[in-house]
Design a protein around this motif. Structure first.
Motif, PDB file in Angstrom:
ATOM      1  N   GLU A  56       8.135   0.376  23.605  1.00 25.24           N
ATOM      2  CA  GLU A  56       8.663  -0.681  22.401  1.00 25.24           C
ATOM      3  C   GLU A  56       7.593  -0.421  21.434  1.00 25.24           C
ATOM      4  N   GLU A  57       7.990  -0.829  20.195  1.00 27.86           N
ATOM      5  CA  GLU A  57       7.002  -0.633  18.859  1.00 27.86           C
ATOM      6  C   GLU A  57       6.691  -2.028  18.295  1.00 27.86           C
ATOM      7  N   PRO A  58       5.464  -2.346  18.283  1.00 28.47           N
ATOM      8  CA  PRO A  58       5.166  -3.777  17.490  1.00 28.47           C
ATOM      9  C   PRO A  58       5.902  -3.832  16.066  1.00 28.47           C
ATOM     10  N   VAL A  59       6.578  -4.952  15.669  1.00 32.48           N
ATOM     11  CA  VAL A  59       7.107  -5.089  14.693  1.00 32.48           C
ATOM     12  C   VAL A  59       6.207  -5.989  13.631  1.00 32.48           C
ATOM     13  N   ARG A  76      19.496  -5.023   8.872  1.00 29.96           N
ATOM     14  CA  ARG A  76      18.201  -4.771   8.076  1.00 29.96           C
ATOM     15  C   ARG A  76      17.132  -5.754   8.440  1.00 29.96           C
ATOM     16  N   TYR A  77      17.260  -6.849   8.745  1.00 30.48           N
ATOM     17  CA  TYR A  77      16.439  -8.031   8.966  1.00 30.48           C
ATOM     18  C   TYR A  77      16.267  -8.674  10.044  1.00 30.48           C
ATOM     19  N   LEU A  96      13.080  -4.818   8.224  1.00 30.38           N
ATOM     20  CA  LEU A  96      12.857  -3.902   9.323  1.00 30.38           C
ATOM     21  C   LEU A  96      12.639  -2.428   8.540  1.00 30.38           C
ATOM     22  N   LEU A  97      12.922  -2.290   7.342  1.00 33.90           N
ATOM     23  CA  LEU A  97      12.592  -1.199   6.357  1.00 33.90           C
ATOM     24  C   LEU A  97      11.572  -1.506   5.598  1.00 33.90           C
ATOM     25  N   GLY A  98      10.560  -0.411   5.142  1.00 30.04           N
ATOM     26  CA  GLY A  98       9.683  -0.552   3.900  1.00 30.04           C
ATOM     27  C   GLY A  98       8.395  -0.991   4.495  1.00 30.04           C
ATOM     28  N   ASP A  99       7.916  -2.067   3.760  1.00 29.21           N
ATOM     29  CA  ASP A  99       6.519  -2.748   4.204  1.00 29.21           C
ATOM     30  C   ASP A  99       6.419  -3.550   5.337  1.00 29.21           C
TER      31      ASP A  99
END
Length: 103
Positions: A56-59, A76-77, A96-99
């Protein structure tokens, strides 16, 4: 530990070593959840439900406890809440995309 049960085959699959409040993405390919594995603060993590490769990746990591409320319909959010002593509970929208800066 987060696990998925395959009702047709009776199999059990581990998705994450620890976690709470899991939410499936609208398309079912990802799962987002919180975990307090780092310094006892609930942070947001994400992982693929399609591929078993990788962890799992930290968001989002901050000093405040966070809890996921839902995904946007397009995936997307993430909508999440955070708790702090001054404002109590705040609602945020996390792209969840970009910065990936919450608003």
């Amino acid at each position: 530990m987060l696990r998925v049960i395959d009702l047709e085959r009776g199999g059990l699959t581990k998705l994450a070593t620890d976690g709470m409040r899991p939410f499936w993405s609208p398309d079912g390919t990802r799962i987002a959840f919180t975990s307090d594995r780092t310094a006892g603060v609930a942070d947001i993590y994400e992982r693929s439900t399609v591929s078993r490769e990788g962890d799992e990746e930290p968001v989002l990591r901050t000093q405040e406890n966070k809890f996921i409320c839902d995904w946007s319909p397009d995936g997307r959010y993430l909508v999440f809440g955070s708790q702090n002593a001054r404002t109590r509970t705040d609602l945020w929208l996390l792209p969840l995309l970009g910065d990936r800066r919450p608003t």
